[in-house]
Scaffold this motif. Structure first.
Motif, PDB file in Angstrom:
ATOM      1  N   CYS A 136       3.018  34.021  39.780  1.00 40.48           N
ATOM      2  CA  CYS A 136       3.323  34.090  38.342  1.00 40.48           C
ATOM      3  C   CYS A 136       2.035  33.789  37.576  1.00 40.48           C
ATOM      4  O   CYS A 136       1.948  32.782  36.860  1.00 40.48           O
ATOM      5  CB  CYS A 136       4.398  33.069  37.966  1.00 40.48           C
ATOM      6  N   PRO A 137       1.012  34.626  37.722  1.00 41.80           N
ATOM      7  CA  PRO A 137      -0.291  34.301  37.125  1.00 41.80           C
ATOM      8  C   PRO A 137      -0.249  34.110  35.620  1.00 41.80           C
ATOM      9  O   PRO A 137      -1.052  33.356  35.067  1.00 41.80           O
ATOM     10  CB  PRO A 137      -1.179  35.484  37.530  1.00 41.80           C
ATOM     11  N   GLU A 138       0.688  34.768  34.944  1.00 44.21           N
ATOM     12  CA  GLU A 138       0.794  34.603  33.490  1.00 44.21           C
ATOM     13  C   GLU A 138       1.279  33.200  33.111  1.00 44.21           C
ATOM     14  O   GLU A 138       1.232  32.817  31.955  1.00 44.21           O
ATOM     15  CB  GLU A 138       1.704  35.677  32.879  1.00 44.21           C
ATOM     16  N   MET A 139       1.737  32.417  34.103  1.00 41.55           N
ATOM     17  CA  MET A 139       2.187  31.044  33.854  1.00 41.55           C
ATOM     18  C   MET A 139       1.194  30.009  34.364  1.00 41.55           C
ATOM     19  O   MET A 139       1.462  28.813  34.292  1.00 41.55           O
ATOM     20  CB  MET A 139       3.554  30.818  34.503  1.00 41.55           C
ATOM     21  N   LYS A 140       0.047  30.438  34.884  1.00 44.98           N
ATOM     22  CA  LYS A 140      -0.919  29.519  35.493  1.00 44.98           C
ATOM     23  C   LYS A 140      -1.295  28.373  34.555  1.00 44.98           C
ATOM     24  O   LYS A 140      -1.281  27.213  34.936  1.00 44.98           O
ATOM     25  CB  LYS A 140      -2.164  30.282  35.927  1.00 44.98           C
ATOM     26  N   GLU A 141      -1.597  28.702  33.317  1.00 46.87           N
ATOM     27  CA  GLU A 141      -2.004  27.670  32.364  1.00 46.87           C
ATOM     28  C   GLU A 141      -0.879  26.659  32.115  1.00 46.87           C
ATOM     29  O   GLU A 141      -1.123  25.456  32.050  1.00 46.87           O
ATOM     30  CB  GLU A 141      -2.440  28.331  31.052  1.00 46.87           C
ATOM     31  N   LEU A 142       0.347  27.129  32.010  1.00 47.19           N
ATOM     32  CA  LEU A 142       1.493  26.234  31.835  1.00 47.19           C
ATOM     33  C   LEU A 142       1.685  25.354  33.065  1.00 47.19           C
ATOM     34  O   LEU A 142       1.955  24.159  32.948  1.00 47.19           O
ATOM     35  CB  LEU A 142       2.776  27.037  31.571  1.00 47.19           C
ATOM     36  N   LEU A 143       1.556  25.922  34.244  1.00 51.37           N
ATOM     37  CA  LEU A 143       1.739  25.163  35.483  1.00 51.37           C
ATOM     38  C   LEU A 143       0.723  24.036  35.614  1.00 51.37           C
ATOM     39  O   LEU A 143       0.993  23.029  36.263  1.00 51.37           O
ATOM     40  CB  LEU A 143       1.656  26.101  36.692  1.00 51.37           C
ATOM     41  N   GLU A 144      -0.422  24.176  34.976  1.00 51.22           N
ATOM     42  CA  GLU A 144      -1.477  23.154  35.022  1.00 51.22           C
ATOM     43  C   GLU A 144      -1.457  22.215  33.809  1.00 51.22           C
ATOM     44  O   GLU A 144      -2.180  21.231  33.784  1.00 51.22           O
ATOM     45  CB  GLU A 144      -2.845  23.834  35.109  1.00 51.22           C
ATOM     46  N   TRP A 145      -0.637  22.508  32.823  1.00 56.60           N
ATOM     47  CA  TRP A 145      -0.633  21.783  31.545  1.00 56.60           C
ATOM     48  C   TRP A 145      -0.118  20.354  31.732  1.00 56.60           C
ATOM     49  O   TRP A 145       0.889  20.128  32.380  1.00 56.60           O
ATOM     50  CB  TRP A 145       0.250  22.529  30.562  1.00 56.60           C
ATOM     51  N   CYS A 146      -0.806  19.387  31.111  1.00 53.84           N
ATOM     52  CA  CYS A 146      -0.364  17.993  31.185  1.00 53.84           C
ATOM     53  C   CYS A 146      -0.197  17.355  29.813  1.00 53.84           C
ATOM     54  O   CYS A 146      -0.023  16.149  29.707  1.00 53.84           O
ATOM     55  CB  CYS A 146      -1.341  17.167  32.021  1.00 53.84           C
ATOM     56  N   GLY A 147      -0.291  18.132  28.750  1.00 52.21           N
ATOM     57  CA  GLY A 147      -0.070  17.572  27.421  1.00 52.21           C
ATOM     58  C   GLY A 147      -1.259  16.759  26.957  1.00 52.21           C
ATOM     59  O   GLY A 147      -2.362  16.964  27.430  1.00 52.21           O
ATOM     60  N   PRO A 148      -1.084  15.841  26.042  1.00 54.79           N
ATOM     61  CA  PRO A 148       0.183  15.314  25.550  1.00 54.79           C
ATOM     62  C   PRO A 148       0.925  16.257  24.595  1.00 54.79           C
ATOM     63  O   PRO A 148       2.124  16.113  24.393  1.00 54.79           O
ATOM     64  CB  PRO A 148      -0.211  14.027  24.838  1.00 54.79           C
ATOM     65  N   ASP A 149       0.202  17.220  24.014  1.00 58.82           N
ATOM     66  CA  ASP A 149       0.873  18.170  23.129  1.00 58.82           C
ATOM     67  C   ASP A 149       1.693  19.153  23.953  1.00 58.82           C
ATOM     68  O   ASP A 149       1.413  19.377  25.129  1.00 58.82           O
ATOM     69  CB  ASP A 149      -0.154  18.949  22.304  1.00 58.82           C
ATOM     70  N   LEU A 150       2.683  19.752  23.310  1.00 62.40           N
ATOM     71  CA  LEU A 150       3.463  20.782  23.987  1.00 62.40           C
ATOM     72  C   LEU A 150       2.612  22.030  24.197  1.00 62.40           C
ATOM     73  O   LEU A 150       1.723  22.337  23.400  1.00 62.40           O
ATOM     74  CB  LEU A 150       4.707  21.138  23.173  1.00 62.40           C
ATOM     75  N   PHE A 151       2.907  22.728  25.262  1.00 63.92           N
ATOM     76  CA  PHE A 151       2.223  23.978  25.562  1.00 63.92           C
ATOM     77  C   PHE A 151       2.483  24.958  24.420  1.00 63.92           C
ATOM     78  O   PHE A 151       3.601  25.019  23.886  1.00 63.92           O
ATOM     79  CB  PHE A 151       2.765  24.549  26.879  1.00 63.92           C
ATOM     80  N   PRO A 152       1.477  25.742  24.016  1.00 59.83           N
ATOM     81  CA  PRO A 152       1.677  26.675  22.892  1.00 59.83           C
ATOM     82  C   PRO A 152       2.767  27.710  23.190  1.00 59.83           C
ATOM     83  O   PRO A 152       2.718  28.420  24.191  1.00 59.83           O
ATOM     84  CB  PRO A 152       0.314  27.354  22.748  1.00 59.83           C
ATOM     85  N   LYS A 153       3.727  27.773  22.324  1.00 62.51           N
ATOM     86  CA  LYS A 153       4.872  28.670  22.495  1.00 62.51           C
ATOM     87  C   LYS A 153       4.450  30.133  22.614  1.00 62.51           C
ATOM     88  O   LYS A 153       5.023  30.890  23.391  1.00 62.51           O
ATOM     89  CB  LYS A 153       5.833  28.491  21.314  1.00 62.51           C
ATOM     90  N   ASP A 154       3.444  30.528  21.861  1.00 63.71           N
ATOM     91  CA  ASP A 154       3.036  31.938  21.868  1.00 63.71           C
ATOM     92  C   ASP A 154       2.376  32.369  23.180  1.00 63.71           C
ATOM     93  O   ASP A 154       2.143  33.549  23.401  1.00 63.71           O
ATOM     94  CB  ASP A 154       2.122  32.246  20.689  1.00 63.71           C
ATOM     95  N   LYS A 155       2.092  31.428  24.079  1.00 67.72           N
ATOM     96  CA  LYS A 155       1.508  31.765  25.374  1.00 67.72           C
ATOM     97  C   LYS A 155       2.560  31.879  26.479  1.00 67.72           C
ATOM     98  O   LYS A 155       2.209  32.153  27.626  1.00 67.72           O
ATOM     99  CB  LYS A 155       0.474  30.719  25.776  1.00 67.72           C
TER     100      LYS A 155
END
Length: 190
Positions: A136-155
């Motif tokens: 799911c390469p389009e989710m790579k950035e989300l899978l690595e995200w640790c915040g503290p802010d929420l992941f950008p919805k538009d991504k």
């Protein structure tokens, strides 16, 4: 990809085996669904203990910006004669389930979640790495995200996916609409 939904339940059944906590259950199940079907789910249904409803509906799903109208939680509890005490479980959930994810929704940095790291490692004694960054390469950035802010919805890939779901062959339009519930994911709780 949608032919996955044709045939028997057995033929349409798959599992997600990498998740080590409830947030990963939801996130990785979305990735697994994408691996199997080639698209993202339209609807997610979680079946779990009733006391986990707040965690999923008010923390995990919003953390992933999953639309409220496409998320269902079904609470199922064992009968009290089994020794299950919903009130006690709910109190423990507040302290050890809900509170840590409120502080750290991506389960990366919270002291309470780090205390749970040993039990989480025991769920993966072979230190397997989930394959989802590759599948799911389009989710790579989300899978690595640790915040503290929420992941950008538009991504998020499911926020721009608008293609219609094709009907299953040999069904009327109303049967096809009814069967959309079969396109849900039901992650098993860890």
């Amino acid at each position: 990809p949608w032919r996955f939904f044709q045939g028997t339940v057995r033929a349409r059944t798959t599992t997600e085996t990498y998740a080590k906590d409830s947030f990963e259950n939801l996130l990785f199940s979305i990735c697994r669904f994408r691996e199997v079907t080639g698209g993202y789910p339209r609807q997610i249904t979680i079946v779990s203990f009733t006391y986990k409803q707040t965690r999923f509906e008010h923390i995990h799903a919003p953390t992933l910006h999953w639309p409220k109208d496409r998320f269902v939680f079904l609470g199922v509890d064992p009968p009290s004669k089994t020794g299950f005490r919903l009130e006690e479980a709910s109190k423990r959930e507040q302290e050890h389930g809900t509170k840590p994810f409120l502080e750290d929704p991506y389960s990366c940095n919270s002291a309470l979640l780090l205390l749970r790291e040993k039990p989480r490692r025991q769920r993966d004694p072979f230190f397997r790495k989930p394959p989802y960054e590759m599948t799911c390469p389009e989710m790579k950035e989300l899978l690595e995200w640790c915040g503290p802010d929420l992941f950008p919805k538009d991504k998020l890939p499911w926020n721009y996916q608008e293609e219609p779901i094709p009907p299953i062959e040999n069904q009327t339009k109303s049967e096809s609409l009814t069967n959309r519930s079969k396109e849900e994911i039901n992650p098993t709780q860890k």
